[in-house]
Design a protein around this motif. Structure first.
Motif, PDB file in Angstrom:
ATOM      1  N   LEU A 135       6.112  29.652 -19.320  1.00 46.69           N
ATOM      2  CA  LEU A 135       5.632  29.825 -18.723  1.00 46.69           C
ATOM      3  C   LEU A 135       6.231  29.742 -17.348  1.00 46.69           C
ATOM      4  CD1 LEU A 135       3.005  29.738 -16.183  1.00 46.69           C
ATOM      5  CD2 LEU A 135       2.766  27.218 -16.856  1.00 46.69           C
ATOM      6  N   LEU A 136       7.299  28.814 -17.618  1.00 50.28           N
ATOM      7  CA  LEU A 136       8.388  28.726 -16.669  1.00 50.28           C
ATOM      8  C   LEU A 136       9.318  30.165 -16.338  1.00 50.28           C
ATOM      9  CD1 LEU A 136       9.574  24.843 -16.685  1.00 50.28           C
ATOM     10  CD2 LEU A 136       7.381  25.841 -15.028  1.00 50.28           C
ATOM     11  N   ARG A 137      10.170  30.696 -17.993  1.00 54.43           N
ATOM     12  CA  ARG A 137      10.433  31.252 -17.531  1.00 54.43           C
ATOM     13  C   ARG A 137       9.801  33.023 -17.391  1.00 54.43           C
ATOM     14  NH1 ARG A 137      15.408  31.986 -17.458  1.00 54.43           N
ATOM     15  NH2 ARG A 137      14.397  33.342 -15.674  1.00 54.43           N
ATOM     16  N   ALA A 138       8.313  32.742 -17.258  1.00 56.08           N
ATOM     17  CA  ALA A 138       7.535  34.022 -16.901  1.00 56.08           C
ATOM     18  C   ALA A 138       7.517  33.357 -14.940  1.00 56.08           C
ATOM     19  CB  ALA A 138       6.096  33.981 -17.425  1.00 56.08           C
ATOM     20  N   VAL A 139       7.580  32.550 -14.413  1.00 45.98           N
ATOM     21  CA  VAL A 139       7.681  32.592 -13.043  1.00 45.98           C
ATOM     22  C   VAL A 139       8.331  32.860 -12.481  1.00 45.98           C
ATOM     23  CG1 VAL A 139       7.375  29.948 -11.502  1.00 45.98           C
ATOM     24  CG2 VAL A 139       5.563  30.636 -13.192  1.00 45.98           C
ATOM     25  N   ALA A 140      10.100  32.077 -13.003  1.00 45.93           N
ATOM     26  CA  ALA A 140      11.098  32.947 -12.616  1.00 45.93           C
ATOM     27  C   ALA A 140      10.803  34.234 -12.788  1.00 45.93           C
ATOM     28  CB  ALA A 140      12.211  32.218 -13.176  1.00 45.93           C
ATOM     29  N   ASP A 141      10.973  34.662 -14.077  1.00 46.20           N
ATOM     30  CA  ASP A 141      11.312  35.924 -13.319  1.00 46.20           C
ATOM     31  C   ASP A 141      10.514  36.556 -12.655  1.00 46.20           C
ATOM     32  OD1 ASP A 141      12.946  35.671 -15.969  1.00 46.20           O
ATOM     33  OD2 ASP A 141      11.810  36.030 -17.181  1.00 46.20           O
ATOM     34  N   ALA A 142       9.490  36.568 -12.211  1.00 50.09           N
ATOM     35  CA  ALA A 142       8.318  36.895 -11.143  1.00 50.09           C
ATOM     36  C   ALA A 142       9.077  36.865  -9.589  1.00 50.09           C
ATOM     37  CB  ALA A 142       6.913  36.365 -11.662  1.00 50.09           C
ATOM     38  N   GLY A 143      10.396  36.123  -9.814  1.00 49.16           N
ATOM     39  CA  GLY A 143      11.199  35.695  -8.373  1.00 49.16           C
ATOM     40  C   GLY A 143      11.068  34.410  -7.717  1.00 49.16           C
ATOM     41  N   CYS A 144      10.473  33.784  -8.701  1.00 49.52           N
ATOM     42  CA  CYS A 144      10.485  32.265  -8.089  1.00 49.52           C
ATOM     43  C   CYS A 144      12.085  30.880  -8.447  1.00 49.52           C
ATOM     44  CB  CYS A 144       9.516  30.931  -8.603  1.00 49.52           C
ATOM     45  SG  CYS A 144       9.141  29.895  -8.099  1.00 49.52           S
ATOM     46  N   ALA A 145      12.571  30.185  -7.209  1.00 46.83           N
ATOM     47  CA  ALA A 145      13.667  29.443  -8.352  1.00 46.83           C
ATOM     48  C   ALA A 145      12.972  28.360  -8.413  1.00 46.83           C
ATOM     49  CB  ALA A 145      14.407  29.235  -6.538  1.00 46.83           C
ATOM     50  N   VAL A 146      13.168  27.795  -9.842  1.00 51.10           N
ATOM     51  CA  VAL A 146      12.951  26.867 -10.871  1.00 51.10           C
ATOM     52  C   VAL A 146      14.262  25.724 -10.716  1.00 51.10           C
ATOM     53  CG1 VAL A 146      11.953  25.999 -12.850  1.00 51.10           C
ATOM     54  CG2 VAL A 146      11.388  28.145 -11.590  1.00 51.10           C
ATOM     55  N   LEU A 147      13.688  24.745 -10.684  1.00 53.42           N
ATOM     56  CA  LEU A 147      14.481  23.652 -10.680  1.00 53.42           C
ATOM     57  C   LEU A 147      14.058  22.236 -11.649  1.00 53.42           C
ATOM     58  CD1 LEU A 147      17.714  22.027 -10.205  1.00 53.42           C
ATOM     59  CD2 LEU A 147      16.116  21.057  -8.130  1.00 53.42           C
ATOM     60  N   LEU A 148      14.297  21.862 -11.940  1.00 48.79           N
ATOM     61  CA  LEU A 148      13.529  21.126 -13.165  1.00 48.79           C
ATOM     62  C   LEU A 148      14.802  20.283 -13.566  1.00 48.79           C
ATOM     63  CD1 LEU A 148      13.958  21.664 -16.892  1.00 48.79           C
ATOM     64  CD2 LEU A 148      12.654  23.522 -16.308  1.00 48.79           C
ATOM     65  N   GLU A 176      28.897  19.204 -13.343  1.00 48.52           N
ATOM     66  CA  GLU A 176      29.308  20.492 -13.589  1.00 48.52           C
ATOM     67  C   GLU A 176      27.996  21.312 -13.548  1.00 48.52           C
ATOM     68  OE1 GLU A 176      30.073  22.711 -18.120  1.00 48.52           O
ATOM     69  OE2 GLU A 176      31.492  21.196 -17.147  1.00 48.52           O
ATOM     70  N   ASP A 177      28.396  21.988 -12.939  1.00 48.73           N
ATOM     71  CA  ASP A 177      27.279  23.728 -12.774  1.00 48.73           C
ATOM     72  C   ASP A 177      28.104  25.028 -13.107  1.00 48.73           C
ATOM     73  OD1 ASP A 177      25.980  25.564 -11.434  1.00 48.73           O
ATOM     74  OD2 ASP A 177      26.635  24.400  -8.927  1.00 48.73           O
ATOM     75  N   THR A 178      27.294  25.221 -14.480  1.00 46.09           N
ATOM     76  CA  THR A 178      27.374  26.525 -14.856  1.00 46.09           C
ATOM     77  C   THR A 178      26.675  27.196 -15.696  1.00 46.09           C
ATOM     78  OG1 THR A 178      28.954  27.050 -16.962  1.00 46.09           O
ATOM     79  CG2 THR A 178      27.569  24.845 -16.992  1.00 46.09           C
ATOM     80  N   THR A 179      26.650  28.525 -15.814  1.00 46.65           N
ATOM     81  CA  THR A 179      25.829  28.744 -16.136  1.00 46.65           C
ATOM     82  C   THR A 179      25.144  28.957 -18.160  1.00 46.65           C
ATOM     83  OG1 THR A 179      27.374  31.024 -17.036  1.00 46.65           O
ATOM     84  CG2 THR A 179      26.643  31.213 -14.556  1.00 46.65           C
ATOM     85  N   ASP A 208      19.226  29.108 -17.619  1.00 47.61           N
ATOM     86  CA  ASP A 208      20.068  29.960 -16.495  1.00 47.61           C
ATOM     87  C   ASP A 208      21.314  29.509 -15.926  1.00 47.61           C
ATOM     88  OD1 ASP A 208      18.313  32.687 -16.575  1.00 47.61           O
ATOM     89  OD2 ASP A 208      16.919  31.533 -15.255  1.00 47.61           O
ATOM     90  N   ARG A 209      20.711  27.951 -15.691  1.00 51.49           N
ATOM     91  CA  ARG A 209      22.086  27.835 -14.856  1.00 51.49           C
ATOM     92  C   ARG A 209      22.316  26.151 -15.172  1.00 51.49           C
ATOM     93  NH1 ARG A 209      25.948  29.653 -12.379  1.00 51.49           N
ATOM     94  NH2 ARG A 209      26.655  28.187 -11.580  1.00 51.49           N
ATOM     95  N   VAL A 210      23.339  24.980 -15.806  1.00 51.82           N
ATOM     96  CA  VAL A 210      22.914  23.590 -16.376  1.00 51.82           C
ATOM     97  C   VAL A 210      23.953  23.258 -15.538  1.00 51.82           C
ATOM     98  CG1 VAL A 210      23.585  22.303 -17.427  1.00 51.82           C
ATOM     99  CG2 VAL A 210      22.334  24.080 -18.193  1.00 51.82           C
ATOM    100  N   SER A 259      15.740  32.168 -11.076  1.00 49.25           N
ATOM    101  CA  SER A 259      16.546  31.776 -11.560  1.00 49.25           C
ATOM    102  C   SER A 259      15.544  30.537 -11.903  1.00 49.25           C
ATOM    103  CB  SER A 259      17.654  31.157 -11.431  1.00 49.25           C
ATOM    104  OG  SER A 259      17.685  31.071 -10.596  1.00 49.25           O
ATOM    105  N   VAL A 260      16.201  29.551 -13.144  1.00 46.73           N
ATOM    106  CA  VAL A 260      16.223  28.033 -13.668  1.00 46.73           C
ATOM    107  C   VAL A 260      17.080  28.010 -14.277  1.00 46.73           C
ATOM    108  CG1 VAL A 260      14.580  26.644 -15.562  1.00 46.73           C
ATOM    109  CG2 VAL A 260      13.678  29.328 -15.393  1.00 46.73           C
TER     110      VAL A 260
END
Length: 236
Positions: free
Chosen positions: A170-183, A208-211, A196-198, A28-29
């Motif tokens: 690129l970041l979407r592909a990295v996340a889809d491959a299993g990585c947890a992405v925080l930006l 706030e923490d939401t999808t 996926d979340r904000v 997820s991102v």
């Protein structure tokens, strides 16, 4: 998975983080949004072992950064694209980092391709790089160890629209491959397209923490400014 668990940080009388808790799941991102001084970088620095928390914990796969052997192979990070030796070439910078974390040097060429830096560009010294090129180099270095977690502070800073789209893909592909992405980012439109979340933070507190499934860029912008403006007024 990245976890912030009741994280608090004080600098004297200043409360930089106030009981911050949220998670970034694998595959997820998560966009980390907030105005300057809200606490985003402080939280990331604690996660990466650069700063100690006053209380609470920040962990990657249940372990604090200092407890991870060869942490760069577990969590890739970019907090400051300017923090690179200006006299080295881009390729030398990555080759040295690859040697330190113990990955095959062939990985250097792979990550250069991923971020769109050409062979010719990689042979130039970093002092001649634009901010956007330094951002690409920093992202490439963060990806060297094929990490399970990725932590990026304003990764699109200095990039042109085409570069922003390339990094987003690129970041979407990295996340889809299993990585947890925080930006972290102030580009609300880009976050709406990627995350996926904000998580919105203001004055050190999670607001706030939401999808983001049903959130448009305009909705996100309206909600962001509403929350952060309310927080500023309450602190006045």
């Amino acid at each position: 998975m990245i976890t912030f668990d009741h994280l608090t940080k004080r600098y004297g009388a200043t409360l930089a983080l106030d009981d911050v808790s949220f998670e970034v799941p694998a595959s997820s991102v998560t966009g980390f949004l907030g105005p300057n001084g809200a606490g985003k970088t402080t939280a990331m620095r604690i996660l990466l072992g650069h700063t100690r928390a006053t209380s609470g914990r920040a962990t990657i796969d249940g372990r604090q950064y200092a407890a991870i052997s060869n942490p760069a192979a577990t969590v890739g990070a970019l907090l400051d694209a300017q923090a690179v030796h200006p006299g080295r070439t881009g390729a030398e910078t990555l080759a040295l980092a690859a040697a330190v974390i113990g990955v095959d040097r062939r990985r250097v060429g792979q990550v250069l391709d991923l971020v769109g830096l050409s062979v010719a560009e990689s042979r130039r010294t970093v002092k001649g790089y634009s901010l956007g090129m330094r951002q690409r180099l920093g992202i490439a270095q963060a990806l060297l160890g094929s990490p399970r977690a990725l932590v990026l502070d304003e990764p699109a800073n200095g990039l042109d629209p085409q570069g922003i789209r390339a990094v987003r893909d690129l970041l979407r592909a990295v996340a889809d491959a299993g990585c947890a992405v925080l930006l972290s980012s102030h580009l609300l439109h880009e976050v709406a397209q990627l995350a996926d979340r904000v998580v919105i933070i203001g004055r050190g507190r999670i607001l706030e923490d939401t999808t983001i499934d049903d959130t448009t860029a305009q909705d996100l912008e309206t909600r962001y400014f509403s929350l952060t403006s309310t927080e500023d007024r309450s602190a006045a």
